[in-house]
Design a protein around this motif. Structure first.
Motif, PDB file in Angstrom:
ATOM      1  N   LEU A  10      71.058 -23.804 -32.739  1.00 25.95           N
ATOM      2  CA  LEU A  10      71.045 -23.979 -34.193  1.00 25.95           C
ATOM      3  C   LEU A  10      72.438 -24.309 -34.701  1.00 25.95           C
ATOM      4  N   VAL A  11      73.430 -23.556 -34.242  1.00 26.10           N
ATOM      5  CA  VAL A  11      74.801 -23.819 -34.691  1.00 26.10           C
ATOM      6  C   VAL A  11      75.258 -25.176 -34.191  1.00 26.10           C
ATOM      7  N   LEU A  12      74.883 -25.498 -32.936  1.00 28.11           N
ATOM      8  CA  LEU A  12      75.334 -26.758 -32.338  1.00 28.11           C
ATOM      9  C   LEU A  12      74.756 -27.968 -33.075  1.00 28.11           C
ATOM     10  N   VAL A  13      73.513 -27.832 -33.539  1.00 32.54           N
ATOM     11  CA  VAL A  13      72.876 -28.947 -34.252  1.00 32.54           C
ATOM     12  C   VAL A  13      73.671 -29.283 -35.514  1.00 32.54           C
ATOM     13  N   GLY A  14      74.412 -28.319 -36.035  1.00 31.98           N
ATOM     14  CA  GLY A  14      75.249 -28.542 -37.213  1.00 31.98           C
ATOM     15  C   GLY A  14      76.256 -29.662 -37.016  1.00 31.98           C
ATOM     16  N   ALA A  15      76.515 -30.036 -35.761  1.00 28.51           N
ATOM     17  CA  ALA A  15      77.476 -31.112 -35.508  1.00 28.51           C
ATOM     18  C   ALA A  15      77.019 -32.412 -36.162  1.00 28.51           C
ATOM     19  N   VAL A  16      75.711 -32.646 -36.226  1.00 31.67           N
ATOM     20  CA  VAL A  16      75.203 -33.906 -36.797  1.00 31.67           C
ATOM     21  C   VAL A  16      75.566 -34.026 -38.275  1.00 31.67           C
ATOM     22  N   PRO A  17      75.182 -33.079 -39.141  1.00 31.28           N
ATOM     23  CA  PRO A  17      75.588 -33.211 -40.546  1.00 31.28           C
ATOM     24  C   PRO A  17      77.092 -33.209 -40.730  1.00 31.28           C
ATOM     25  N   VAL A  18      77.813 -32.448 -39.881  1.00 27.24           N
ATOM     26  CA  VAL A  18      79.270 -32.388 -40.049  1.00 27.24           C
ATOM     27  C   VAL A  18      79.871 -33.762 -39.804  1.00 27.24           C
ATOM     28  N   VAL A  19      79.405 -34.450 -38.764  1.00 28.61           N
ATOM     29  CA  VAL A  19      79.953 -35.772 -38.454  1.00 28.61           C
ATOM     30  C   VAL A  19      79.538 -36.774 -39.538  1.00 28.61           C
ATOM     31  N   LEU A  20      78.284 -36.684 -39.991  1.00 33.53           N
ATOM     32  CA  LEU A  20      77.796 -37.628 -40.990  1.00 33.53           C
ATOM     33  C   LEU A  20      78.465 -37.416 -42.346  1.00 33.53           C
TER      34      LEU A  20
ATOM     35  N   GLY B 259      99.211 -38.012 -36.776  1.00 34.42           N
ATOM     36  CA  GLY B 259      97.916 -37.924 -36.076  1.00 34.42           C
ATOM     37  C   GLY B 259      96.810 -37.505 -37.012  1.00 34.42           C
ATOM     38  N   ALA B 260      97.136 -36.592 -37.949  1.00 34.82           N
ATOM     39  CA  ALA B 260      96.121 -36.091 -38.871  1.00 34.82           C
ATOM     40  C   ALA B 260      95.584 -37.213 -39.767  1.00 34.82           C
ATOM     41  N   ASP B 261      96.471 -38.192 -40.121  1.00 36.27           N
ATOM     42  CA  ASP B 261      96.020 -39.278 -40.990  1.00 36.27           C
ATOM     43  C   ASP B 261      95.077 -40.216 -40.267  1.00 36.27           C
ATOM     44  N   LEU B 262      95.290 -40.354 -38.929  1.00 30.58           N
ATOM     45  CA  LEU B 262      94.531 -41.345 -38.186  1.00 30.58           C
ATOM     46  C   LEU B 262      93.158 -40.828 -37.768  1.00 30.58           C
ATOM     47  N   THR B 263      92.977 -39.464 -37.656  1.00 31.36           N
ATOM     48  CA  THR B 263      91.674 -38.944 -37.233  1.00 31.36           C
ATOM     49  C   THR B 263      90.736 -38.869 -38.425  1.00 31.36           C
ATOM     50  N   PRO B 264      89.446 -39.064 -38.156  1.00 29.35           N
ATOM     51  CA  PRO B 264      88.482 -38.948 -39.257  1.00 29.35           C
ATOM     52  C   PRO B 264      88.417 -37.512 -39.764  1.00 29.35           C
ATOM     53  N   GLY B 265      87.918 -37.338 -40.961  1.00 24.78           N
ATOM     54  CA  GLY B 265      87.920 -36.029 -41.609  1.00 24.78           C
ATOM     55  C   GLY B 265      87.037 -35.002 -40.941  1.00 24.78           C
ATOM     56  N   TRP B 266      86.056 -35.497 -40.134  1.00 25.26           N
ATOM     57  CA  TRP B 266      85.125 -34.513 -39.574  1.00 25.26           C
ATOM     58  C   TRP B 266      85.587 -33.909 -38.254  1.00 25.26           C
ATOM     59  N   VAL B 267      86.715 -34.378 -37.705  1.00 22.41           N
ATOM     60  CA  VAL B 267      87.111 -33.906 -36.373  1.00 22.41           C
ATOM     61  C   VAL B 267      87.446 -32.419 -36.389  1.00 22.41           C
ATOM     62  N   THR B 268      88.286 -32.008 -37.334  1.00 26.60           N
ATOM     63  CA  THR B 268      88.671 -30.604 -37.397  1.00 26.60           C
ATOM     64  C   THR B 268      87.449 -29.699 -37.645  1.00 26.60           C
ATOM     65  N   PRO B 269      86.614 -30.028 -38.649  1.00 29.36           N
ATOM     66  CA  PRO B 269      85.417 -29.199 -38.823  1.00 29.36           C
ATOM     67  C   PRO B 269      84.553 -29.149 -37.571  1.00 29.36           C
ATOM     68  N   LEU B 270      84.471 -30.283 -36.839  1.00 29.70           N
ATOM     69  CA  LEU B 270      83.658 -30.288 -35.622  1.00 29.70           C
ATOM     70  C   LEU B 270      84.247 -29.342 -34.579  1.00 29.70           C
ATOM     71  N   ILE B 271      85.564 -29.357 -34.473  1.00 31.56           N
ATOM     72  CA  ILE B 271      86.206 -28.452 -33.514  1.00 31.56           C
ATOM     73  C   ILE B 271      85.912 -27.006 -33.901  1.00 31.56           C
ATOM     74  N   VAL B 272      86.015 -26.720 -35.208  1.00 31.04           N
ATOM     75  CA  VAL B 272      85.712 -25.365 -35.685  1.00 31.04           C
ATOM     76  C   VAL B 272      84.267 -25.008 -35.357  1.00 31.04           C
ATOM     77  N   LEU B 273      83.377 -25.994 -35.536  1.00 31.18           N
ATOM     78  CA  LEU B 273      81.961 -25.754 -35.246  1.00 31.18           C
ATOM     79  C   LEU B 273      81.765 -25.446 -33.759  1.00 31.18           C
ATOM     80  N   LEU B 274      82.465 -26.218 -32.920  1.00 30.82           N
ATOM     81  CA  LEU B 274      82.309 -25.991 -31.477  1.00 30.82           C
ATOM     82  C   LEU B 274      82.847 -24.619 -31.093  1.00 30.82           C
ATOM     83  N   ILE B 275      83.909 -24.193 -31.762  1.00 29.95           N
ATOM     84  CA  ILE B 275      84.414 -22.841 -31.499  1.00 29.95           C
ATOM     85  C   ILE B 275      83.348 -21.825 -31.883  1.00 29.95           C
TER      86      ILE B 275
END
Lengths: 439, 407
Positions: A10-20, B259-275
């Motif tokens: 569930l948490v992992l699926v959140g990657a889709v909206p986050v990227v979009l 580097g922060a300017d060149l990466t898209p805005g969702w990279v950091t949130p994605l990293i946080v999500l993966l954590i």
């Protein structure tokens, strides 16, 4: 509380909206995490209580090592919600419960049976103290977990593998008894009965006096009478198992103690059929097991029960106390079988010092496990270390022989054999003693 | 499988404590932990409110601070504006003619553009321990001169009014000297070699005063010699004083895309999500399914351990004869059995019987069975092997003889 793999997905699926989401990714992330946690919390609230459960356990009290039994657990849901989840029946590892995690689904107020197959691989008391229940919510995202007390135990008895030798030994015993269909003179020393001579009988057993009396009395013909003999009955056999530190040593991956248990069981089975009374004592510095006054089928049951929890104690055996222990069992003449180890003169000295006290009163047989690897090692000469090993093995054999000679000198008998053969060797010695009337 | 509810069923006793019980049993540690966190946060906050640790900062009351000077100036009616940002400096200078600007760029944060812009802010510039760039821009005729040759105070020895009023100054760890011969600057508080503590140049409207170091004017040493008089005289000539200590905010970071300017805005949130996924996975896999079950382990003692030990003992002490004798005893007793000699047969008898069976010289057999002493390891191995060969030969000879008796 615990989470399931679904929550991770569930948490992992959140990657889709986050990227979009692009520039608003931070807020989307926060929202998604909050939603995930809320879903998990909701699931947790809706999960049935794992504490509102009644447990009832039933398991066989005893089983032989190597056999399989089913432990059943009745799980009754006393709560208001349907209990769905996993149950772990926490048997000790050596109880051999391979599939002890069971999926359960118990509607409110109903009861379900959970069965766990046990194949214990260690002798003794195998216990279970607790049952853990993980109760998932309807979404199976999060679970409540509680450990409940549900004690139980099963006593794992010695395997008594040597019972396969029993039929042949019983046949041998019947031959001794003079009851066999083969008509030869029964060995033994106790007069049994007189009967008519049949062809094939040993002529030396003809009782001329009885023959004369019979032919003169009835005059019915010239029937020759023979005497039959049988071995003495109602003798006492006292088996003493040494459960001290030397019994912990493994020979052929079997502790000496287990070999001793096997031997004592076979001997007891045979001796009780032969009409002798068998008593058992396991002793190191204090008494670990004792079976006294049991007869017939009860004897073996009580013996395996008494010996099931027996473990080698890592202390030196107090041999000086053994004669006293034997005296408390009987003051009659008896066959005392000491199941111990005779390794070196040093360790056997306490045993040698009390042997005269025993041999004065009783017939004593010392049975000891022989390591078959040692004799084989004496012949390997493939290099320096092998030669030294061979020398050490030779020395060990020599030590064993010296102790055996000393034991014989004290008037006791000694039986040594590898673990697989010791029960048979001991029983053969018993039969030999019985046949020669030395019991 | 299913059976109706029995009214008497009672819940099993739970071993896991309820949340309330858990809270109760861990109350002390929870409270203690929270107290420690609160205390740590509190102390951090309070020390941070005190904590201007900038050397010669106008808000720093410590020994190295400059708060004493700033406060005295304020009491004398000077408007002291303390700032760490260039924007504030330009914003707060209403009238350059009545403004003194103190620049203490000890961290070297100012770039060339800002240095050039500073001149327009005030008519009087005071450079405290300036960087080379600052000196180059505002006092090109002044340069550093090394450690002054003085261990007390230095006399003014110049005609600047503030310096003569002060009279003397504590010597600091560095000094100023003219750069080149045609320097127009005035140098004060010089030592015998002309290494001075203060220099002043005037360029039209603008007066630039350079102080070699701020040490004499810090809170700790400002009262010695004429330090206080000098610094108050230098800083207090105009109604407004801007005390500028360039801060991190003045670093020009927008120059190149990072580097922060060149990466898209969702990279950091994605990293946080993966954590977060990783943490959830850790909880999923790491949560134990009930407590561990305790069991006594059996003792495992191989019986051959004593033999191994003795073999290694022989090997370590190289007791070759001892080892060989053990092997000989075994061989002799086996030979005696094979040759049907009595158990009590002596070695002599056995040797003789072997010699006659194999038709070998008695001395040779006797040497192998009794006499020879192995001098090195190779010999020991050889003898051990020969003993075995001897046994085999005797067995073979007895088989050939058929009757199994020695002749």
């Amino acid at each position: 509380m615990s989470l399931s793999g679904r929550f991770v997905v569930l948490v992992l699926v959140g990657a889709v909206p986050v990227v979009l989401a692009g520039d608003n990714a931070g807020w989307v992330l926060l929202a998604w995490l909050v939603i995930s946690v809320l879903i998990a919390a909701l699931d947790l609230i809706l999960a049935a209580s794992p504490r509102q459960v009644s447990l009832e356990r039933s398991v066989a009290a005893r089983l032989r090592l190597g056999e399989t039994t089913i432990s059943t657990l009745n799980v009754q849901n006393l709560g208001r919600r349907r209990l769905r989840g996993l149950l772990r029946d926490a048997w000790q590892p050596s109880a051999g419960a391979t599939a002890n995690r069971v999926r359960i689904d118990v509607p409110t107020g109903e009861r379900r049976r959970v069965e766990v197959a046990l194949t214990p691989f260690r002798r003794g008391e195998r216990r279970v103290e607790q049952v853990t229940i993980r109760s998932f919510g309807p979404l199976r995202v999060a679970a409540r977990q509680a450990t409940l007390s549900a004690p139980g135990s099963v006593r794992v008895l010695p395997p008594f593998l040597s019972r396969k030798h029993l039929p042949s030994k019983l046949t041998r015993l019947r031959e001794l008894d003079g009851r066999t269909s083969i008509l030869h003179r029964g060995q033994g020393t106790e007069f049994d009965s007189l009967r008519d001579y049949v062809r094939g009988d040993d002529v030396r057993s003809i009782d001329w006096r009885a023959t004369a009396r019979r032919s003169s009395g009835s005059g019915a013909g010239s029937q020759v009478m023979v005497r039959t003999w049988r071995p003495e009955r109602d003798r006492r056999v006292i088996v003493v198992i040494d459960s001290g530190r030397t019994s912990a040593a493994r020979v052929c991956d079997e502790p000496r103690l287990d070999t001793a248990i096997e031997s004592s069981l076979l001997l007891a089975a045979l001796a009780s059929r032969a009409g002798d009374r068998v008593d058992l004592l396991a002793f190191d510095r204090r008494q670990r097991a004792r079976v006294q006054g049991a007869t017939g089928a009860d004897l073996l049951a009580r013996m395996v029960d008494a010996m099931a929890p027996l473990e080698p104690e890592l202390i030196e055996t107090d041999w000086a106390a053994i004669p006293g222990q034997v005296r408390t069992i009987t003051s009659q003449r008896a066959l005392v079988v000491l199941l111990t180890s005779v390794d070196s003169v040093g360790t056997a000295r306490p045993l040698l010092s009390v042997l005269p006290q025993l041999t004065r009163r009783h017939t004593v047989v010392v049975a000891s496990v022989l390591d078959p690897g040692v004799a084989k090692d004496t012949l390997s000469r493939d290099g320096l270390s092998d030669v030294y090993r061979a020398a050490a093995s030779e020395r060990a054999l020599l030590d064993g022989e010296r102790v055996a000679a000393a034991i014989r000198q004290q008037g006791a008998d000694i039986v040594t054999a590898p673990p697989a053969d010791l029960p048979v060797a001991l029983v053969d010695r018993y039969l030999a003693l019985k046949a020669s009337g030395r019991l | 499988m299913t059976s109706p509810t029995t009214a008497t069923a009672t819940p099993a006793v739970a071993i896991t404590p309820t949340t309330r019980q858990w809270l109760r049993s861990w109350r002390f540690w929870l409270v203690a932990g929270i107290a420690v966190v609160v205390a740590a946060v509190g102390s951090t906050l309070t020390t941070a409110s005190v904590g201007d640790m900038t050397p010669f900062g106008s808000q720093n009351p410590g020994p190295t601070g400059g708060m004493a000077v700033a406060e005295v100036l304020r009491q004398q009616g000077v408007d002291v504006i303390d700032t760490a940002s260039f924007a504030d400096v330009t914003a707060s200078s209403a009238d350059p003619a009545s403004t003194t600007l103190l620049v203490d760029d000890s961290d070297g944060l100012l770039d060339d553009q800002r240095i050039a812009d500073l001149g327009a802010v005030a008519s009087r510039l005071v450079l405290v321990a300036p960087t080379a760039a600052l000196l180059e821009a505002y006092a090109p005729s002044v340069s550093y001169g090394g450690v002054p040759d003085a261990d007390g105070s230095l006399d003014a020895a110049c005609d600047l009014p503030a310096a003569t009023r002060a009279g003397s100054l504590t010597a600091s760890g560095s000094s100023l000297q003219p750069s080149g011969s045609g320097s127009e600057a005035t140098f004060c508080f010089a030592d015998a070699d002309g290494r001075s503590q203060l220099a002043q140049t005037t360029d039209g409207e603008q007066t630039v005063t350079v102080l070699a170091e701020s040490t004499p004017f810090q809170n700790e040493g400002v009262t010695s010699a004429g330090n206080a008089a000098l610094i108050l005289g230098v800083l207090g000539e105009t109604p407004t004083l801007i005390w500028y200590h360039p801060g991190i905010g003045d670093l020009d970071l927008d120059a190149a895309p990072t580097g922060a300017d060149l990466t898209p805005g969702w990279v950091t949130p994605l990293i946080v999500l993966l954590i977060a996924v990783f943490l959830a996975g850790a909880v999923w896999r790491g949560r134990r399914f009930g407590p561990l079950v305790v069991e006594d382990l059996p003792v495992v003692v191989p019986a051959s351990e004593t033999i191994e030990g003795r073999a290694r003992l022989y090997a370590r002490s190289a007791s070759r004869l001892h080892a060989l004798d053990a092997l000989r005893i075994g061989t002799v007793s086996r030979l005696a059995t094979a040759l049907r000699l009595s158990r009590t047969a002596t070695v002599e008898e056995v040797s003789r019987a072997v010699a006659s069976t194999l038709r070998r010289p008695l001395a040779e057999v006797r040497a192998l069975l009794v006499d020879d002493d192995p001098h090195h390891d190779a010999q020991l191995v050889e003898y051990a092997e020969r003993l075995l060969v001897l046994e085999r030969d005797v067995a073979a000879a007895l088989r050939v003889n058929g009757d199994g008796t020695a002749r």
